[in-house]
Design an enzyme around this catalytic site. Structure first.
Site, PDB file in Angstrom:
ATOM      1  N   TYR A 194     -18.341 112.812  26.176  1.00  0.00           N
ATOM      2  CA  TYR A 194     -18.284 111.383  25.857  1.00  0.00           C
ATOM      3  C   TYR A 194     -17.199 110.680  26.676  1.00  0.00           C
ATOM      4  CZ  TYR A 194     -17.048 107.150  23.263  1.00  0.00           C
ATOM      5  OH  TYR A 194     -16.725 105.860  22.927  1.00  0.00           O
ATOM      6  N   THR A 216     -28.552 103.823  16.140  1.00  0.00           N
ATOM      7  CA  THR A 216     -27.374 103.761  15.258  1.00  0.00           C
ATOM      8  C   THR A 216     -27.091 102.323  14.829  1.00  0.00           C
ATOM      9  OG1 THR A 216     -25.919 103.762  17.192  1.00  0.00           O
ATOM     10  CG2 THR A 216     -26.266 105.870  16.089  1.00  0.00           C
ATOM     11  N   ILE A 273     -10.587 114.675   3.199  1.00  0.00           N
ATOM     12  CA  ILE A 273     -10.110 115.879   3.880  1.00  0.00           C
ATOM     13  C   ILE A 273      -9.276 115.471   5.085  1.00  0.00           C
ATOM     14  CG2 ILE A 273     -10.850 117.915   5.196  1.00  0.00           C
ATOM     15  CD1 ILE A 273     -13.427 117.783   3.361  1.00  0.00           C
ATOM     16  N   ILE A 328     -22.095 107.319  20.871  1.00  0.00           N
ATOM     17  CA  ILE A 328     -20.678 107.126  20.572  1.00  0.00           C
ATOM     18  C   ILE A 328     -20.028 108.302  19.865  1.00  0.00           C
ATOM     19  CG2 ILE A 328     -20.679 104.618  20.458  1.00  0.00           C
ATOM     20  CD1 ILE A 328     -20.820 105.327  17.259  1.00  0.00           C
TER      21      ILE A 328
END
Ligand SMILES: O=c1ccn([C@@H]2O[C@H](COP(=O)(O)OP(=O)(O)O[C@H]3O[C@H](CO)[C@H](O)[C@H](O)[C@H]3O)[C@@H](O)[C@H]2O)c(=O)[nH]1
Length: 303
Positions: A139, A34, A197, A75
């Site tokens: 997580y 990432t 949204i 994450i």
């Protein structure tokens, strides 16, 4: 020499930049899943490897390292629910692997990126460091287990620590696609003239802290000894309010689309930051200013 794991990532790269500004020598360990090559500070040494790698000492000269700033992690909260084994592999076993190298090479200090996610649904607000730990995702749990391994290594081997429990971090380099930060998502949408949204009624709240302030906390934590500290702003902002701040900053003419609430997430949360303040840290960049910076950054990179 300071080792920053995840130093090519969103938060880690800001920490690296601040360390370099302050004349520290830095090694980055990142496997770029990432993290992003473009985030890598050219003055740092870069090692492309995984925190779970058992042969890391063939790639990194641990003898030179005095402190580890451990930011590398899985994450994504929602993908941790889908794939808890992957999450635990990186966040728990990856952290243990790093601690093992610290033990082996006598590295005496770790600064660890933990999360507001360890607390779960608040029993009271603001949430201080003594609030019960009731994570609602793998997580949140894996971050807490990381904390506990670090404390164990302190008891067993005397390795010192600073555990920083970040609230919702936002800022430049947060990927609107990858990391699910609502601020970067809303800005990205509005700059494309699309309607963001809002999940649920938009009255849910979070504590949004600017990444530069988080980086500063990590630099200060080099002098914190065996502390677990909330890093947020102590301010509560609803998603509706956030939407309006960003809308005004961009001059967006559209509206939000309201959709079903997202399952399994807390409704209101913000952090008590008195402990961080007593240690000399405070956030400097307020939400409007931080949003302005992200808008400018996003205008320049994408379009
Ligand atoms: O398009 C979106 C995205 C998010 N939200 C809402 O905005 C709030 C914040 O959502 P985020 O996904 O930004 O962040 P979370 O509060 O879910 O927090 C999680 O994701 C964060 C990413 O910034 C951190 O990793 C944090 O530790 C972790 O708990 C939530 O109520 C969410 O429902 C929307 O309404 N629309």
């Amino acid at each position: 020499m300071i080792l920053v794991t995840g130093g090519a990532g969103f938060i880690g790269s800001h920490i690296v930049d601040k360390l370099i500004e302050n004349n520290y020598d830095v090694i980055i360990l990142d496997n770029l899943t990432t993290g992003n090559k473009n985030n890598i500070n050219p003055k740092a040494e870069f090692i492309n490897a995984d925190i779970r790698d058992k042969d890391l000492d063939k790639k990194i000269n641990f003898k030179d390292i005095e402190v580890v700033i451990h930011q590398a992690a899985q994450i994504n909260v929602r993908s941790s629910v889908e794939n808890p084994i992957y999450d635990g592999d990186i966040n728990v076993l990856g952290t243990t692997n790093i601690l093992e190298f610290m033990r082996k090479y006598d590295i005496n200090k770790i600064i660890f990126a933990s999360s507001v996610g360890v607390y779960g649904e608040p029993n009271y607000l603001p949430v201080d460091e003594n609030h019960p730990i009731n994570p609602l995702s793998p997580y949140g749990l894996s971050k807490y287990v990381g904390e506990e391994y670090i404390k164990l290594y302190n008891r067993l081997y005397g390795i010192e620590y600073a555990i920083l429990r970040y609230s919702n971090v936002y800022g430049e380099r947060q990927d609107p696609k990858g990391e699910a930060g609502v601020i970067s998502i809303f800005i990205d949408k509005m700059l494309k003239n699309e309607n963001p949204i809002i999940f649920g009624d938009g009255n849910q709240t979070r504590d949004f802290v600017y990444v530069g302030d988080v980086a500063k906390a990590n630099i200060m934590a080099l002098n914190w000894k065996n502390e677990t500290v909330n890093i947020g702003t102590g301010k509560e902002t609803s998603v509706n309010k956030l939407f309006n701040i960003i809308k005004n900053e961009i001059g967006f003419k559209g509206n939000a689309i309201y959709d079903k609430p997202r399952e399994g997430e807390v409704y209101r949360i913000y952090l008590d930051i008195k402990k961080a303040e007593s240690l000399g840290w405070e956030p400097e960049v307020d939400l409007k200013e931080g949003i302005k910076r992200v808008v400018n950054w996003m205008k320049n990179i994408n379009r």
